[in-house]
Motif scaffolding. Structure first.
Motif, PDB file in Angstrom:
ATOM      1  N   UNK A  95       0.865  -1.175   0.000  1.00  0.00           N
ATOM      2  CA  UNK A  95       0.000   0.000   0.000  1.00  0.00           C
ATOM      3  C   UNK A  95       0.908   1.233   0.000  1.00  0.00           C
ATOM      4  N   UNK A  96       0.845   2.030  -1.042  1.00  0.00           N
ATOM      5  CA  UNK A  96       1.711   3.207  -1.140  1.00  0.00           C
ATOM      6  C   UNK A  96       0.875   4.464  -1.357  1.00  0.00           C
ATOM      7  N   UNK A  97       1.478   5.598  -0.996  1.00  0.00           N
ATOM      8  CA  UNK A  97       0.815   6.894  -1.183  1.00  0.00           C
ATOM      9  C   UNK A  97      -0.528   6.983  -0.490  1.00  0.00           C
ATOM     10  N   UNK A  98      -0.628   6.425   0.696  1.00  0.00           N
ATOM     11  CA  UNK A  98      -1.913   6.406   1.409  1.00  0.00           C
ATOM     12  C   UNK A  98      -2.266   7.798   1.922  1.00  0.00           C
ATOM     13  N   UNK A  99      -3.465   8.254   1.580  1.00  0.00           N
ATOM     14  CA  UNK A  99      -4.028   9.484   2.135  1.00  0.00           C
ATOM     15  C   UNK A  99      -5.427   9.156   2.639  1.00  0.00           C
ATOM     16  N   UNK A 222      -2.457  -0.028  -4.459  1.00  0.00           N
ATOM     17  CA  UNK A 222      -2.233  -1.370  -3.934  1.00  0.00           C
ATOM     18  C   UNK A 222      -1.513  -2.160  -5.009  1.00  0.00           C
ATOM     19  N   UNK A 223      -0.244  -2.491  -4.727  1.00  0.00           N
ATOM     20  CA  UNK A 223       0.609  -3.145  -5.729  1.00  0.00           C
ATOM     21  C   UNK A 223       0.591  -2.372  -7.046  1.00  0.00           C
ATOM     22  N   UNK A 224       0.607  -1.039  -6.918  1.00  0.00           N
ATOM     23  CA  UNK A 224       0.674  -0.173  -8.082  1.00  0.00           C
ATOM     24  C   UNK A 224      -0.663   0.199  -8.694  1.00  0.00           C
ATOM     25  N   UNK A 225      -1.765  -0.402  -8.235  1.00  0.00           N
ATOM     26  CA  UNK A 225      -3.090  -0.111  -8.788  1.00  0.00           C
ATOM     27  C   UNK A 225      -3.747   0.990  -7.951  1.00  0.00           C
ATOM     28  N   UNK A 226      -4.111   2.128  -8.562  1.00  0.00           N
ATOM     29  CA  UNK A 226      -4.710   3.227  -7.800  1.00  0.00           C
ATOM     30  C   UNK A 226      -6.115   2.889  -7.311  1.00  0.00           C
ATOM     31  N   UNK A 227      -6.404   3.350  -6.086  1.00  0.00           N
ATOM     32  CA  UNK A 227      -7.713   3.104  -5.466  1.00  0.00           C
ATOM     33  C   UNK A 227      -8.188   4.393  -4.816  1.00  0.00           C
TER      34      UNK A 227
END
Length: 464
Positions: A95-99, A222-227
Motif C-alpha cells: 500500500x503506497x501513497x496512502x491518504x 495497492x501493488x501499483x493499482x490506484x484506489x
C-alpha cells in the motif's frame, strides 16, 4: 419369683432401649447406604460437570468453516491494518501513497460567548450536500445563541452534520463537521432570518464561515493499482480481506496460512478432555496405603468399581489414540494424531504440541483438518452420550437410579420407624401390665400373709 419383681424401673427402661436399638439396626444400614448413594451422586455430578465443559470445548471445532485459517500482518500499523477471511489467497500487498478520507469542517466567526445572543428573532440554516440531499434546521428566537444553534442541529434525526462549540482567547465559534467522509459528503451552509450571517459555499465569494478541512476520498495504490474510497475502510482492496486505513504513508500487508485459531480451539478440547479424565480417575480411584497411586486423599473414590464411569475415561483416551487419516503430508503414508501434536502419554493424559500442529498445518491443512474433524466426531459422541440434556445420558441415568434408590431406602426407613414406634408402645404397655399384675400379686400375698398371721394367733388363745 417373677423376673419383673427382680428388676428396677431403670433396668426395665434399659431393656426397652436395647430392644429399640435392635429394631433400629436395619435403619442404620439403610442410612449408610443412603450416604454411599449420595457420595456416588456427587461423584457423577463432578463427572457430569467435567463432561459438560468438554462438550462446550469440543463444540468449538464442530464447524471448521467458522474458524479462520489465515492471518494478516502489516509492516506499519500506523498506516493500515487488515482482517482476512478463511481460505484467502496468501500473498503480499504493498500500500503506497496512502491518504485518508476526511469529512468536511467549517467554522463561524467568533462570538463573545456561547450563550451570547446571535439575533433577536428566529432563523434557519439550510445544509446542501454533495450527494444531493438537503437538511433544514430551524432555530427559535429563545435559542438564538451558539448553544441553541448547536443543539438544534444535533437534534435533527439522522442528521449528516454534528455541531460543536470551540472556545479560545478570541471567543467562541460554531463548528460544523460532516458525519461521513468522502468528497460526496461536502456541504454548503445558507442562513436566513437571524441566521443570515452564517453561510459557506465552496465557490462562494461572500462566505461568513471558514473551511477548516475539505471533504475528500481516501487515495492509495495497492501493488501499483490506484484506489479511491469515500471511507477509510476498504472492503475490496485485497482478496477476501478488509483494510482499515489509519494514517498517511506506505505499508505492506502480508497474508499467510495461520493455524493459531484452530490450534487454540484444539488446545481447549485437549485441556477439557484431560480435566474430564482426571475427574473420572479421581472419582473411581482405589486408595493404596503407602502408594503414590490411587486417591491422593487416602480414600477410595465413591465410584470405585463403577464400569460406566471408568469406561468413559477409557473411551475418551481412545478417541485421541485412534486418530488417523490416509492423507499425509507427503501423500505416501497415513497421518496420525501424534503427527499433528496430539497424543496419549504413558500417565494416561493427552498432550498437545502447538508447534507440531502448526507445522503440520502449514504442510497439509486438509489432512490436519480431517483429523481435527475426527477428534470432534469421536469426543462429541462420548460427551453427548454422557451429558444428554434430556436426562437419558449416562450421567443423568446413573444419578436418577441412585436417587430412586435413596427414595426407596428413605421409604423403608419411614416404615421401619413406624414399626419400631408401634412395637415399643406394645412392649411398654406389656411391661406396665406386668408391673401392675406383680404389684397386685404382692398386695394379695401380703393380705394373705396377714390373714394367716391373725388366724394363728386366735387358735393359740383357744388352746389356753
Amino acid at each position: 419369683m417373677s423376673i419383673i419383681s427382680t428388676l428396677s424401673s431403670t433396668q426395665i427402661a434399659g431393656l426397652l432401649a436395647a430392644e429399640q436399638k435392635t429394631l433400629q439396626q436395619p435403619i442404620s444400614i439403610w442410612d449408610a447406604s443412603i450416604q454411599t448413594d449420595q457420595a456416588m451422586i456427587s461423584g457423577w455430578g463432578k463427572i457430569g460437570g467435567a463432561m459438560s465443559a468438554l462438550s462446550t470445548a469440543v463444540s468449538g471445532i464442530s464447524d471448521l468453516a467458522t474458524i479462520n485459517n489465515r492471518g494478516v500482518t502489516s509492516s506499519d500499523t500506523s498506516v493500515a491494518s487488515a482482517t482476512i477471511q478463511r481460505n484467502a489467497p496468501s500473498g503480499s500487498y504493498a500500500l503506497t501513497g496512502v491518504k485518508l478520507a476526511k469529512a468536511q469542517t467549517v467554522y463561524s466567526s467568533s462570538f463573545s460567548s456561547a450563550s451570547a445572543a446571535v439575533g433577536s428573532s428566529s432563523g434557519a440554516l439550510t445544509l446542501n450536500f454533495g450527494s444531493g440531499s438537503t437538511e433544514t434546521v430551524n432555530v427559535t428566537s429563545a435559542d438564538m445563541n451558539l448553544q441553541g444553534i448547536a443543539q438544534a442541529i444535533n437534534n435533527v434525526s439522522g442528521g449528516q452534520v454534528t455541531a460543536s462549540i470551540v472556545g479560545g482567547s478570541s471567543g467562541d465559534r460554531l463548528v460544523l463537521t460532516g458525519n461521513k467522509t468522502g468528497s460526496s459528503q461536502s456541504f454548503s451552509v445558507s442562513g436566513s432570518g437571524a441566521l443570515s450571517g452564517f453561510s459557506y459555499a465552496a465557490s462562494g465569494s461572500a462566505n461568513t464561515m471558514v473551511l477548516g478541512g475539505a471533504a475528500q476520498n481516501a487515495t492509495l495504490s495497492v501493488n501499483g493499482v490506484p484506489i479511491s474510497s469515500n471511507t477509510n475502510t476498504l472492503t475490496s482492496a485485497i482478496p477476501s480481506g478488509s483494510v482499515t486505513l489509519a494514517g498517511s504513508g506506505s505499508t505492506t500487508l502480508s497474508v499467510s496460512v495461520d493455524a493459531s485459531s484452530l490450534s487454540s480451539a484444539v488446545s481447549s478440547v485437549v485441556s477439557k478432555l484431560n480435566s474430564a479424565v482426571s475427574t473420572i480417575q479421581k472419582e473411581t480411584a482405589f486408595a493404596v496405603s503407602g502408594s503414590s497411586s490411587g486417591s491422593s486423599s487416602g480414600q477410595n473414590g465413591p465410584l470405585l468399581g463403577n464400569f460406566s464411569a471408568s469406561d468413559m475415561a477409557t473411551q475418551l483416551l481412545g478417541a485421541v489414540s485412534g486418530l488417523y487419516t490416509s492423507t499425509s503430508t507427503s501423500g505416501s503414508s497415513g497421518l496420525s494424531g501424534a503427527d499433528i501434536g496430539i497424543s496419549v502419554s504413558k500417565t494416561g493424559s493427552v498432550t498437545f504440541d502447538s508447534a507440531t500442529f502448526n507445522s503440520a498445518y502449514q504442510a497439509n491443512p486438509t489432512a490436519v483438518e480431517t483429523l481435527v474433524t475426527q477428534l470432534y466426531t469421536n469426543v462429541n459422541a462420548i460427551s453427548s452420550v454422557a451429558t444428554n440434556s434430556a436426562g437419558s445420558g449416562t450421567v443423568g441415568t446413573q444419578k436418577q437410579s441412585l436417587t430412586n434408590d435413596i427414595n426407596s431406602l428413605q421409604s423403608e426407613i419411614t416404615q421401619q420407624n413406624q414399626f419400631v414406634a408401634s412395637q415399643m408402645q406394645i412392649y411398654q404397655s406389656q411391661y406396665a401390665q406386668m408391673e401392675a399384675m406383680q404389684s397386685s400379686l404382692s398386695l394379695t400375698s401380703q393380705y394373705l400373709s396377714l390373714l394367716g398371721s391373725g388366724s394363728g394367733s386366735g387358735s393359740g388363745k383357744s388352746g389356753g
